[in-house]
Design an enzyme around this catalytic site. Structure first.
Site, PDB file in Angstrom:
ATOM      1  CG  PHE A   1      -2.171  -0.839   0.959  1.00 25.22           C
ATOM      2  CD1 PHE A   1      -3.249  -0.326   0.275  1.00 25.22           C
ATOM      3  CD2 PHE A   1      -2.246  -2.159   1.392  1.00 25.22           C
ATOM      4  CE1 PHE A   1      -4.388  -1.077   0.043  1.00 25.22           C
ATOM      5  CE2 PHE A   1      -3.368  -2.924   1.160  1.00 25.22           C
ATOM      6  CZ  PHE A   1      -4.439  -2.387   0.484  1.00 25.22           C
ATOM      7  CG  HIS A   2       3.861   2.563   2.919  1.00 26.07           C
ATOM      8  ND1 HIS A   2       3.202   1.738   3.806  1.00 26.07           N
ATOM      9  CD2 HIS A   2       4.163   3.684   3.612  1.00 26.07           C
ATOM     10  CE1 HIS A   2       3.122   2.327   4.984  1.00 26.07           C
ATOM     11  NE2 HIS A   2       3.695   3.514   4.895  1.00 26.07           N
ATOM     12  CD  GLU A   3       6.401   0.998  -5.015  1.00 25.28           C
ATOM     13  OE1 GLU A   3       6.687   1.422  -6.150  1.00 25.28           O
ATOM     14  OE2 GLU A   3       7.131   1.179  -4.013  1.00 25.28           O
TER      15      GLU A   3
END
Length: 500
Positions: free
Chosen positions: A423-425
């Site tokens: 999700f960060h990516e």
């Protein structure tokens, strides 16, 4: 006889007692309180006699206190009395430094920090002028980002579809496998639909980040909604209703398909679904206005630091992996301080101001959106404390389900970090349209740091070692490095696009 006295004589007697009391009350505050009681006009001589007796006794007590103080001065403070009567440590010694308050030194640090940074800001403006340019955030295409705006407005269709699935499952119209399949399609669509819109439209960076954050929040909420209702159906089918209520953490009906519960959950500052939440009694409108003012001020300050400091540093840098190593280290260290300021302002604006404003407007009671992560002794403690809504979601829907399915604890933690890295990516790579997995690698590198800081904490038994490592690798080195990597990859992509 006293009852037959004239009113004039009675008033005179009262005035005489008042004068006597006021003259003697100047010796102490204790007699002042007695004087206030004696100045009241009384209706019987017995009351006057009682007050006179109180006055005498209180005067004796005052004289006794005065004599005791004189006795202390006379005997306890003589030159022959010892001035050193015990073993004491200096306030800054290692044994006593954490046993007292350092509020004064903390205030001094704040004053010095404000003074130094004010000088640097003034010096920067005098030397370079105003460098604020909103092109990176709001380009000429930002006002025409209608596809992203319409995509954001259409996202509520996915929660509504999930509600219909749960309604049919509640009435036993759909088998379990079909319910799972439909929820998988709904949650996947709520994430892939915004990604496809952002990639197809040449939108501004801020618009893409905002849409990706909203879509990720919707995905997490839909997973919690489906997982929680599935668990409630399993409980309702296995035991009686009374037992269900004793086991279920919900209040009232443990399993319902009320649409208003889903609507409240989708706008509430939480990622974990339940049919009811702790609520406050009313909305503090004045407090909400104050928090909005703070939000505007800190958001403006954050934008000023980005445009005035971070952008010039990044533009005058090279790719960290393609240039001189010492020059790259110098750029990272120079970028670390303004980047840390922006990160702290972002945390304060979102996790403290915005979530509390939203909770106040919705009367949401549980406002533990973060803990004291700045005191984290290990990287693992930091990830448990700095984002409580995501942490509760991870524990509830990933970590403990893995443990219940006989998955080892270490593997469960690795899976949680893997989901977080994905999700960060997505939130960074999709708006930048740069898929180099820098954010993914940065999050996954937290796993060895968890092991290292935990080992050091157990070995040295000190809360400072792991905390320093956390601040060094996460805030001073890690985040500035990611900023440089994504910026240069983004500029390279734009250069290739324009040349092509």
């Amino acid at each position: 006889m006293a009852a037959l006295e004239s009113p004039e004589n009675h008033i005179k007697a009262t005035a005489t007692s008042t004068a006597t009391t006021s003259s003697s009350s100047t010796t102490s505050d204790l007699n002042f309180s007695v004087r206030r009681r004696s100045t009241t006009v009384t209706d019987s001589p017995s009351t006057e006699m009682m007050e006179s007796e109180d006055l005498k006794s209180n005067g004796k007590e005052c004289d006794k206190v005065t004599n005791d103080n004189r006795s202390d001065i006379k005997f306890n403070y003589r030159p022959s009395m010892p001035a050193h009567r015990g073993v004491r440590e200096s306030p800054l010694s290692s044994d006593a430094i954490f046993k007292q308050s350092h509020a004064g030194l903390f205030n001094l640090c704040i004053v010095v920090l404000v003074a130094i940074n004010s000088r640097l800001i003034i010096e920067n403006i005098i030397k370079y002028g105003w460098l604020i340019n909103g092109g990176f955030w709001f380009s000429s295409k930002s006002l025409r980002d209608w596809p992203l705006f319409m995509c954001c407005l259409s996202l509520p269709a996915f929660p509504f579809a999930a509600y219909l699935v749960e309604k049919l499952a509640y009435q036993n119209y759909l088998p379990k496998l079909v319910v799972v399949f439909l929820h998988t399609i709904i949650t996947t669509g709520s994430l892939l639909y915004p990604v496809s819109v952002i990639l197809r439209c040449d939108s501004a960076f801020l618009s893409g980040v905002t849409l990706m954050l909203i879509s990720c929040i919707v995905w997490l909420k839909l997973v919690s909604y489906a997982h929680t209702n599935s668990d409630m159906r399993a409980i309702a089918k296995s035991i009686d209703r009374e037992d269900v209520q004793s086991i279920s953490p919900c209040v009232g009906n443990p399993y319902d398909t009320y649409f208003k519960s889903l609507v409240y959950f989708m706008v509430a500052p939480t990622l974990c679904y339940q049919s009811s939440y702790p609520r406050t009694e009313s909305v503090r409108k004045g407090w909400v206005v104050q928090q909005f003012v703070k939000l505007i001020i800190f958001t403006g300050f954050m934008g000023f630091i980005i445009e005035q400091y971070i952008n010039p540093i990044v533009k005058n840098s090279q790719h960290p992996f393609k240039g001189n190593l010492l020059y790259a280290i110098e750029r990272v260290l120079k970028l670390s301080v303004p980047n840390l300021y922006v990160w702290l302002c972002m945390f304060y604006c979102f996790f403290h101001l915005w979530l509390n404003i939203l909770a106040e407007l919705l009367r949401f009671g549980d406002r533990e959106f973060y803990k004291d992560w700045w005191n984290a002794r290990t990287v693992e403690e930091y990830w448990r404390m700095w984002n409580m809504p995501v942490h509760k979601w991870m524990v509830r829907h990933i970590y403990f389900p893995c443990l219940r399915n006989k998955i080892p604890k270490g593997v469960a933690i690795l899976i949680a970090f893997l989901v977080s890295a994905v999700f960060h990516e997505l939130c960074i790579a999709v708006p930048c349209r740069v898929f180099k997995l820098w954010a993914f690698i940065g999050i996954m590198l937290q796993v060895p740091l968890v092991v290292i800081t935990k080992f050091l904490q157990n070995k040295f038994r000190s809360s400072m070692v792991g905390n320093m490592i956390f601040w060094l690798f996460f805030s001073i080195l890690g985040q500035p490095m990611c900023v440089l990597l994504y910026y240069h990859d983004l500029m390279n992509r734009k250069g290739k696009t324009e040349s092509g």
